[in-house]
Design a protein around this motif. Structure first.
Motif, PDB file in Angstrom:
ATOM      1  N   MET A   1       0.852  -1.175   0.000  1.00 28.64           N
ATOM      2  CA  MET A   1       0.000   0.000   0.000  1.00 28.64           C
ATOM      3  C   MET A   1       0.898   1.238   0.000  1.00 28.64           C
ATOM      4  N   LYS A   2       0.603   2.158  -0.894  1.00 30.99           N
ATOM      5  CA  LYS A   2       1.381   3.388  -1.002  1.00 30.99           C
ATOM      6  C   LYS A   2       1.063   4.318   0.156  1.00 30.99           C
ATOM      7  N   ALA A   3       1.976   5.263   0.371  1.00 29.88           N
ATOM      8  CA  ALA A   3       1.800   6.215   1.474  1.00 29.88           C
ATOM      9  C   ALA A   3       0.519   7.021   1.311  1.00 29.88           C
ATOM     10  N   THR A   4       0.195   7.416   0.078  1.00 29.90           N
ATOM     11  CA  THR A   4      -1.032   8.195  -0.140  1.00 29.90           C
ATOM     12  C   THR A   4      -2.270   7.356   0.154  1.00 29.90           C
ATOM     13  N   GLU A   5      -2.231   6.057  -0.158  1.00 34.07           N
ATOM     14  CA  GLU A   5      -3.352   5.170   0.138  1.00 34.07           C
ATOM     15  C   GLU A   5      -3.517   5.004   1.643  1.00 34.07           C
ATOM     16  N   LYS A   6      -2.385   4.888   2.353  1.00 29.20           N
ATOM     17  CA  LYS A   6      -2.447   4.776   3.820  1.00 29.20           C
ATOM     18  C   LYS A   6      -3.072   6.027   4.422  1.00 29.20           C
ATOM     19  N   GLU A   7      -2.684   7.182   3.887  1.00 29.90           N
ATOM     20  CA  GLU A   7      -3.253   8.440   4.380  1.00 29.90           C
ATOM     21  C   GLU A   7      -4.754   8.499   4.128  1.00 29.90           C
ATOM     22  N   LYS A   8      -5.182   8.032   2.960  1.00 32.95           N
ATOM     23  CA  LYS A   8      -6.611   8.024   2.620  1.00 32.95           C
ATOM     24  C   LYS A   8      -7.387   7.092   3.560  1.00 32.95           C
ATOM     25  N   VAL A   9      -6.825   5.922   3.835  1.00 31.73           N
ATOM     26  CA  VAL A   9      -7.466   4.977   4.745  1.00 31.73           C
ATOM     27  C   VAL A   9      -7.574   5.583   6.144  1.00 31.73           C
ATOM     28  N   LEU A  10      -6.508   6.188   6.623  1.00 27.26           N
ATOM     29  CA  LEU A  10      -6.534   6.817   7.950  1.00 27.26           C
ATOM     30  C   LEU A  10      -7.521   7.980   7.996  1.00 27.26           C
ATOM     31  N   GLU A  11      -7.590   8.726   6.910  1.00 26.72           N
ATOM     32  CA  GLU A  11      -8.527   9.840   6.833  1.00 26.72           C
ATOM     33  C   GLU A  11      -9.970   9.332   6.919  1.00 26.72           C
ATOM     34  N   CYS A  12     -10.281   8.278   6.162  1.00 33.32           N
ATOM     35  CA  CYS A  12     -11.629   7.690   6.202  1.00 33.32           C
ATOM     36  C   CYS A  12     -11.918   7.114   7.580  1.00 33.32           C
ATOM     37  N   TYR A  13     -10.940   6.471   8.161  1.00 29.30           N
ATOM     38  CA  TYR A  13     -11.112   5.909   9.500  1.00 29.30           C
ATOM     39  C   TYR A  13     -11.473   7.015  10.491  1.00 29.30           C
ATOM     40  N   GLN A  14     -10.724   8.100  10.478  1.00 27.41           N
ATOM     41  CA  GLN A  14     -10.981   9.204  11.404  1.00 27.41           C
ATOM     42  C   GLN A  14     -12.341   9.852  11.141  1.00 27.41           C
ATOM     43  N   LYS A  15     -12.694   9.950   9.877  1.00 28.14           N
ATOM     44  CA  LYS A  15     -13.922  10.635   9.491  1.00 28.14           C
ATOM     45  C   LYS A  15     -15.176   9.823   9.843  1.00 28.14           C
ATOM     46  N   TYR A  16     -15.104   8.489   9.687  1.00 24.07           N
ATOM     47  CA  TYR A  16     -16.316   7.676   9.783  1.00 24.07           C
ATOM     48  C   TYR A  16     -16.366   6.712  10.968  1.00 24.07           C
ATOM     49  N   LYS A  17     -15.319   6.633  11.762  1.00 26.30           N
ATOM     50  CA  LYS A  17     -15.281   5.628  12.834  1.00 26.30           C
ATOM     51  C   LYS A  17     -16.439   5.777  13.817  1.00 26.30           C
ATOM     52  N   ASP A  18     -16.729   6.984  14.256  1.00 27.25           N
ATOM     53  CA  ASP A  18     -17.814   7.188  15.227  1.00 27.25           C
ATOM     54  C   ASP A  18     -19.171   6.876  14.613  1.00 27.25           C
ATOM     55  N   MET A  19     -19.384   7.337  13.393  1.00 31.06           N
ATOM     56  CA  MET A  19     -20.654   7.099  12.718  1.00 31.06           C
ATOM     57  C   MET A  19     -20.901   5.603  12.537  1.00 31.06           C
ATOM     58  N   ILE A  20     -19.897   4.876  12.082  1.00 31.54           N
ATOM     59  CA  ILE A  20     -20.037   3.434  11.848  1.00 31.54           C
ATOM     60  C   ILE A  20     -20.320   2.710  13.156  1.00 31.54           C
ATOM     61  N   TYR A  21     -19.568   3.032  14.182  1.00 26.97           N
ATOM     62  CA  TYR A  21     -19.765   2.338  15.459  1.00 26.97           C
ATOM     63  C   TYR A  21     -21.149   2.635  16.046  1.00 26.97           C
ATOM     64  N   LYS A  22     -21.565   3.896  16.011  1.00 32.90           N
ATOM     65  CA  LYS A  22     -22.878   4.254  16.562  1.00 32.90           C
ATOM     66  C   LYS A  22     -24.004   3.581  15.779  1.00 32.90           C
ATOM     67  N   LEU A  23     -23.871   3.550  14.467  1.00 32.02           N
ATOM     68  CA  LEU A  23     -24.894   2.902  13.645  1.00 32.02           C
ATOM     69  C   LEU A  23     -24.916   1.395  13.921  1.00 32.02           C
ATOM     70  N   ALA A  24     -23.751   0.787  14.027  1.00 28.89           N
ATOM     71  CA  ALA A  24     -23.680  -0.655  14.329  1.00 28.89           C
ATOM     72  C   ALA A  24     -24.282  -0.934  15.705  1.00 28.89           C
ATOM     73  N   TRP A  25     -23.989  -0.088  16.668  1.00 32.32           N
ATOM     74  CA  TRP A  25     -24.546  -0.244  18.017  1.00 32.32           C
ATOM     75  C   TRP A  25     -26.069  -0.106  17.978  1.00 32.32           C
ATOM     76  N   ALA A  26     -26.554   0.906  17.258  1.00 34.83           N
ATOM     77  CA  ALA A  26     -28.003   1.127  17.168  1.00 34.83           C
ATOM     78  C   ALA A  26     -28.683  -0.050  16.475  1.00 34.83           C
ATOM     79  N   TYR A  27     -28.018  -0.634  15.524  1.00 37.50           N
ATOM     80  CA  TYR A  27     -28.611  -1.729  14.755  1.00 37.50           C
ATOM     81  C   TYR A  27     -28.559  -3.047  15.528  1.00 37.50           C
ATOM     82  N   CYS A  28     -27.402  -3.357  16.097  1.00 38.33           N
ATOM     83  CA  CYS A  28     -27.206  -4.660  16.765  1.00 38.33           C
ATOM     84  C   CYS A  28     -27.573  -4.639  18.242  1.00 38.33           C
TER      85      CYS A  28
END
Length: 169
Positions: A1-28
């Motif tokens: 994985m290239k450095a720019t791809e790692k940065e993109k993955v980390l950016e998405c992780y930071q941006k969506y981690k709370d939303m994903i977890y809260k939605l998963a918690w609400a659903y499950c």
């Protein structure tokens, strides 16, 4: 994985981690299943490396993937046959505290059936419009409006019963 791809993955992780977890918690409605869903969503993101046209498309992909993983998780035979055991810290986290309306509201939302709980979460916590929720959940706008209305009514009923019980106690 290239450095720019790692940065993109980390950016998405930071941006969506709370939303994903809260939605998963609400659903499950289970911390451990929400953890599993969270990991699976990011695993799929890393595995498929989807390309998105817009930021809204990206966010919608994460929401749709989270919902799909939750559905798969809940229909898994292991989960259907398993008896849910509450741990002390989970029980304490959601126990009603006197005068704490936020906990009452959170519990009322978590107790809703899935068909009401998910649209309520997307509308109030993720701030999606009815049209966007309809697209994400692949339902008509009128169905989403009905589910939001019925969900609100159920929450109101639960909160009113809670107030009556508090006064009578």
């Amino acid at each position: 994985m290239k450095a720019t791809e790692k940065e993109k993955v980390l950016e998405c992780y930071q941006k969506y981690k709370d939303m994903i977890y809260k939605l998963a918690w609400a659903y499950c409605k289970d911390r451990y299943q929400a953890d599993d869903v969270f990991q699976e969503v990011f695993f799929r993101y890393l595995k498929y490396r989807p390309r998105f046209k817009t930021l809204e498309h990206e966010k919608a992909w994460f929401i749709r993937t989270t919902i799909n993983v939750c559905k798969n998780q809940l229909k898994n035979k292991w989960n259907r046959d398993m008896v849910q055991l509450q741990e002390w810290d989970d029980e304490q986290a959601f126990q009603k505290t006197a005068g704490d309306a936020f906990d009452d509201l959170k519990n009322a939302i978590l107790d809703l059936p899935e068909r009401y709980r998910v649209p309520i979460h997307l509308y109030y916590y993720e701030e999606y419009t009815v049209r966007e929720i309809a697209q994400i959940l692949r339902k008509s706008e009128s169905t989403i409006q009905t589910q939001l209305q019925r969900g609100r009514e159920r929450i109101k009923q639960v909160l009113e019963r809670s107030e009556v019980n508090d006064i009578g106690a």
